[in-house]
Write an enzyme that holds these catalytic residues in place. Structure first.
Site, mmCIF file in Angstrom:
data_model
loop_
_atom_site.group_PDB
_atom_site.id
_atom_site.type_symbol
_atom_site.label_atom_id
_atom_site.label_comp_id
_atom_site.label_asym_id
_atom_site.label_seq_id
_atom_site.Cartn_x
_atom_site.Cartn_y
_atom_site.Cartn_z
ATOM 1 N N GLU A 34 0.896 -1.322 0.239
ATOM 2 C CA GLU A 34 -0.067 -0.290 0.059
ATOM 3 C C GLU A 34 0.996 0.664 -0.001
ATOM 4 O OE1 GLU A 34 -2.836 2.903 -0.202
ATOM 5 O OE2 GLU A 34 -3.558 0.050 -0.106
ATOM 6 N N ASP A 92 -8.118 1.991 -7.749
ATOM 7 C CA ASP A 92 -8.963 3.456 -7.944
ATOM 8 C C ASP A 92 -9.307 2.731 -9.718
ATOM 9 O OD1 ASP A 92 -9.273 5.565 -9.545
ATOM 10 O OD2 ASP A 92 -7.342 6.456 -7.870
ATOM 11 N N LYS A 150 -11.616 8.283 -16.130
ATOM 12 C CA LYS A 150 -11.211 8.290 -17.988
ATOM 13 C C LYS A 150 -10.998 7.997 -19.044
ATOM 14 C CE LYS A 150 -11.813 12.841 -15.458
ATOM 15 N NZ LYS A 150 -10.841 14.808 -15.576
ATOM 16 N N ARG A 158 -14.957 -1.511 5.745
ATOM 17 C CA ARG A 158 -15.271 -0.172 5.695
ATOM 18 C C ARG A 158 -15.541 0.837 4.521
ATOM 19 N NH1 ARG A 158 -12.944 3.283 10.553
ATOM 20 N NH2 ARG A 158 -11.783 1.464 10.371
ATOM 21 N N TYR A 159 -14.433 0.553 3.842
ATOM 22 C CA TYR A 159 -14.778 1.497 2.567
ATOM 23 C C TYR A 159 -15.496 0.863 1.385
ATOM 24 C CZ TYR A 159 -13.253 2.672 -2.319
ATOM 25 O OH TYR A 159 -13.470 3.407 -3.470
#
Length: 244
Positions: free
Chosen positions: A98, A147, A151, A222-223
């Protein structure tokens, strides 16, 4: 205390970076202390500024007790899923990658509070670890809510792409599992298309219900609960035998 500016990663051209910011809000003294004192003891021993070859990193050798198998999580967020897996699979060695410093601090908090000993942490680009692992050395790889870079011009920055998938296929053992979770419709379609091109993985789904329901051993973070706008997708792929 460690100078906070020391936590940097070598520059990568934007199209080669699959993550965003490296640091968020100022850390509390406690979390900074965990970064200074606990993280060095459980860090994966890689110098990202030095070239490495596959096999340089023996995953079994970085744990105090040799694990039954090793699993890898790419982008563990604040570490809730990784900590859950470590707690429920004490004979498994887990490596978490991470680049977001505040996320690393979150995982370290889980480790300290729950006395977890079977996690090793790499606080930078997961590709540094993937590139150095031996062939067929990992039994499970997790990529949860990466992520989406929605776009079109940012598509090259999505982690699910041929070069990264080649590395995941290389380090996974025959029969090993690759899990991808996303609640973003663009990333859902992108993952399904990219994986459909592979001849070294099989999709572990017989019906849509199989990838719309979260398995029991896939805890909700939680995310995920906060970000979920609709149904999440839980992709599971098995690494095919190299003999087939």
């Amino acid at each position: 205390m460690t100078n906070k500016s020391d936590h940097k990663t070598p520059f990568q051209p934007p199209e080669l970076r699959f993550f965003g910011r490296r640091k968020g809000p100022t850390l509390s003294d406690r979390k900074q202390s965990l970064l200074d004192e606990l993280l060095p003891r459980i860090s994966v021993p890689i110098n990202p500024e030095k070239d490495g070859m596959p096999g340089d990193l023996d995953p079994n050798a970085i744990f105090d007790v040799p694990p039954r198998a090793c699993w890898l999580e790419i982008g563990f967020g604040k570490g809730e899923h990784l900590a859950w897996q470590a707690d429920h699979n004490p004979d498994i060695g887990l490596i978490g990658c991470e680049p977001y410093l505040n996320g690393v601090a979150g995982l370290l908090t889980h480790i300290e509070e729950n006395g977890i000993s079977n996690i090793r942490v790499y606080g930078d680009d997961a590709r540094h670890v993937l590139n150095r692992l031996p062939d067929a050395s990992i039994d499970r790889v997790f990529l949860l809510h990466p992520d989406p870079w929605p776009k079109r011009r940012h598509a090259r920055r999505r982690f699910v792409n041929p070069p990264n998938l080649d590395q995941i296929a290389r380090v996974l053992s025959d029969g090993g599992e690759f899990r991808v979770g996303t609640d973003h419709p663009i990333y859902r379609e992108w993952t399904a298309v990219q994986m459909s091109f592979r001849d070294d993985f099989e999709w572990l789904a017989d019906s849509p219900q199989d990838w719309l329901e979260r398995p029991d051993d896939w805890p909700e973070t939680r995310y995920e609960a906060k970000a979920l706008e609709g149904r999440a997708t839980y992709f599971r792929y098995r690494r095919l035998s190299r003999q087939s």
